[in-house]
Design a protein around this motif. Structure first.
Motif, PDB file in Angstrom:
ATOM      1  N   THR A 196      -3.668 -13.024   0.276  1.00 42.99           N
ATOM      2  CA  THR A 196      -2.472 -13.035   1.123  1.00 42.99           C
ATOM      3  C   THR A 196      -2.112 -14.452   1.543  1.00 42.99           C
ATOM      4  O   THR A 196      -0.930 -14.783   1.683  1.00 42.99           O
ATOM      5  CB  THR A 196      -2.647 -12.156   2.371  1.00 42.99           C
ATOM      6  N   ALA A 235       8.126  -8.792   1.824  1.00 45.52           N
ATOM      7  CA  ALA A 235       7.747  -7.494   2.383  1.00 45.52           C
ATOM      8  C   ALA A 235       6.397  -7.038   1.834  1.00 45.52           C
ATOM      9  O   ALA A 235       5.562  -6.484   2.563  1.00 45.52           O
ATOM     10  CB  ALA A 235       8.824  -6.456   2.080  1.00 45.52           C
ATOM     11  N   LEU A 236       6.163  -7.277   0.534  1.00 44.78           N
ATOM     12  CA  LEU A 236       4.872  -6.935  -0.064  1.00 44.78           C
ATOM     13  C   LEU A 236       3.736  -7.712   0.596  1.00 44.78           C
ATOM     14  O   LEU A 236       2.672  -7.152   0.886  1.00 44.78           O
ATOM     15  CB  LEU A 236       4.893  -7.231  -1.565  1.00 44.78           C
ATOM     16  N   ASP A 238       3.636  -9.048   3.621  1.00 43.04           N
ATOM     17  CA  ASP A 238       3.420  -8.553   4.988  1.00 43.04           C
ATOM     18  C   ASP A 238       2.614  -7.255   4.963  1.00 43.04           C
ATOM     19  O   ASP A 238       1.697  -7.061   5.781  1.00 43.04           O
ATOM     20  CB  ASP A 238       4.759  -8.310   5.682  1.00 43.04           C
ATOM     21  N   GLY A 239       2.950  -6.358   4.048  1.00 39.11           N
ATOM     22  CA  GLY A 239       2.206  -5.113   3.941  1.00 39.11           C
ATOM     23  C   GLY A 239       0.754  -5.343   3.558  1.00 39.11           C
ATOM     24  O   GLY A 239      -0.152  -4.684   4.088  1.00 39.11           O
ATOM     25  N   LEU A 242      -1.289  -6.516   6.606  1.00 41.15           N
ATOM     26  CA  LEU A 242      -1.623  -5.411   7.502  1.00 41.15           C
ATOM     27  C   LEU A 242      -2.783  -4.588   6.948  1.00 41.15           C
ATOM     28  O   LEU A 242      -3.702  -4.200   7.690  1.00 41.15           O
ATOM     29  CB  LEU A 242      -0.401  -4.519   7.721  1.00 41.15           C
ATOM     30  N   LEU A 243      -2.768  -4.330   5.653  1.00 36.90           N
ATOM     31  CA  LEU A 243      -3.841  -3.550   5.045  1.00 36.90           C
ATOM     32  C   LEU A 243      -5.159  -4.303   5.083  1.00 36.90           C
ATOM     33  O   LEU A 243      -6.222  -3.708   5.310  1.00 36.90           O
ATOM     34  CB  LEU A 243      -3.464  -3.198   3.602  1.00 36.90           C
ATOM     35  N   PHE A 268      -3.946  -4.024  -3.472  1.00 28.06           N
ATOM     36  CA  PHE A 268      -2.576  -4.264  -3.024  1.00 28.06           C
ATOM     37  C   PHE A 268      -2.314  -5.753  -2.828  1.00 28.06           C
ATOM     38  O   PHE A 268      -1.227  -6.253  -3.167  1.00 28.06           O
ATOM     39  CB  PHE A 268      -2.308  -3.510  -1.722  1.00 28.06           C
ATOM     40  N   ALA A 272       0.543  -8.045  -4.555  1.00 24.35           N
ATOM     41  CA  ALA A 272       1.485  -8.813  -3.736  1.00 24.35           C
ATOM     42  C   ALA A 272       1.446 -10.295  -4.089  1.00 24.35           C
ATOM     43  O   ALA A 272       2.493 -10.958  -4.171  1.00 24.35           O
ATOM     44  CB  ALA A 272       1.170  -8.616  -2.256  1.00 24.35           C
TER      45      ALA A 272
END
Length: 332
Positions: A196, A235-236, A238-239, A242-243, A268, A272
């Motif tokens: 990330t 958006a990917l 950010d998701g 969070l995960l 994920f 991303a």
């Protein structure tokens, strides 16, 4: 309702590590460390900062996996040329086993060995010891000539194939299965956090370029075809963040879902990071493929980290396997 806002201590950790990496790990240093991908000076500075002992559960106020995820994300953002994630994982694993006698740079191989060889073990080319799974938890001490380094890799990481013929057993089956599963979950969460960081920093480069590059008298970022792609990638990311923090929270709280969430997080986050750096690279046009532009560093690192544990397919298979195990356990 879970609150994943960073604590004051985590904010301080992020700020301190970000400042340190800005001083000692700029893109010029990252390029200089390739192709091996290891910067000994940076590793020394990180040691002074407290790594990898930050992960030790024997400390008076041990850091949780959520804290370590903050550090891993910062390292990913800076493309740190040092084995931050793997040494943190190895430290936590050795603490679980009650082993305090293994010193030096100890790395962790996330993939089980094949035919007595730990393949593409991260940082094995520079490590003093490599912890791997081969019908139990074993450690190859000072592998040296026992390490075969690939001639060329996608993005550093000092990969190596380690011959485990003379390795020492840390824990035999069945007692070794749980510690290894927990260490693998730790590795997945922290690698996801690093991904990330790579994704966010790479996407930032693409957005900045789209703001300053003009065509037809307008910034290229004003064209919807590009703007929407960058927005979808954001958006990917950010998701994925969070995960990652949900998976870290699950580990810190001892949730039965911690391993499944860890596998989901790395799958994920890999997707991303690939999408974000790909969109950012294409925003640069042909320049994105040249060595002079930093975005290619992020693109390659995202791909390498995603492939390190077997790629998205392997992580997705792990999610299914863990879900089926939960079902079987519920029936028992």
């Amino acid at each position: 309702m879970m609150d994943f806002a960073l604590t004051p201590d985590q904010l301080d950790l992020r700020a301190g590590l970000t400042e340190l990496l800005a001083d000692h790990c700029d893109p010029h240093r990252v390029r200089a460390a390739e192709p091996l991908g290891f910067d000994p000076e940076l590793w020394s500075v990180l040691g002074d900062f407290g790594f990898p002992h930050l992960a030790s559960t024997r400390e008076a106020d041990p850091a949780g996996l959520s804290d370590l995820a903050v550090a891993a994300r910062a390292a990913g953002s800076a493309l740190a040329s040092a084995p931050l994630v793997e040494t943190l994982v190895a430290t936590r694993l050795l603490d679980r086993l009650g082993r305090t006698d293994l010193t030096g740079l100890v790395t962790f191989a996330p993939r089980p060995a094949m035919a007595g060889i730990a393949r593409t073990a991260p940082w094995a080319a520079v490590a003093d010891r490599v912890i791997a799974w081969d019908d139990g938890l074993i450690v190859a001490s000072r592998p040296g000539s026992a390490v075969e380094c690939p001639k060329q890799t996608l993005a550093g990481l000092a990969l190596g194939h380690v011959d485990l013929a003379d390795a020492t057993v840390l824990a035999a089956e069945p007692d070794a299965a749980e510690p290894f599963a927990d260490a693998l979950a730790d590795w997945r969460v922290l690698t996801a956090a690093a991904l990330t960081g790579v994704a966010a920093a790479g996407l930032h480069l693409g957005v900045d370029y789209a703001k300053t590059r003009h065509q037809f008298g307008r910034p290229i970022g004003s064209f919807q075809a590009l703007a929407h792609q960058l927005a979808d990638a954001a958006a990917l990311v950010d998701g994925a963040e969070l995960l990652v923090f949900e998976a870290a929270w699950a580990a810190d709280s001892g949730s039965s879902r911690r391993r499944g969430l860890a596998a989901m997080a790395v799958a994920f986050a890999g997707r991303a990071a690939r999408r974000a750096t790909d969109r950012a690279l294409h925003a640069h046009g042909g320049y994105g493929y040249t060595s002079e532009y930093d975005i290619q560093l992020y693109f390659r690192r995202a791909k390498a980290l995603d492939l390190l544990g077997g790629g998205e397919r392997a992580a997705a298979d792990a999610v299914v396997e863990l879900a089926l195990a939960d079902v079987d356990e519920g029936r028992a």
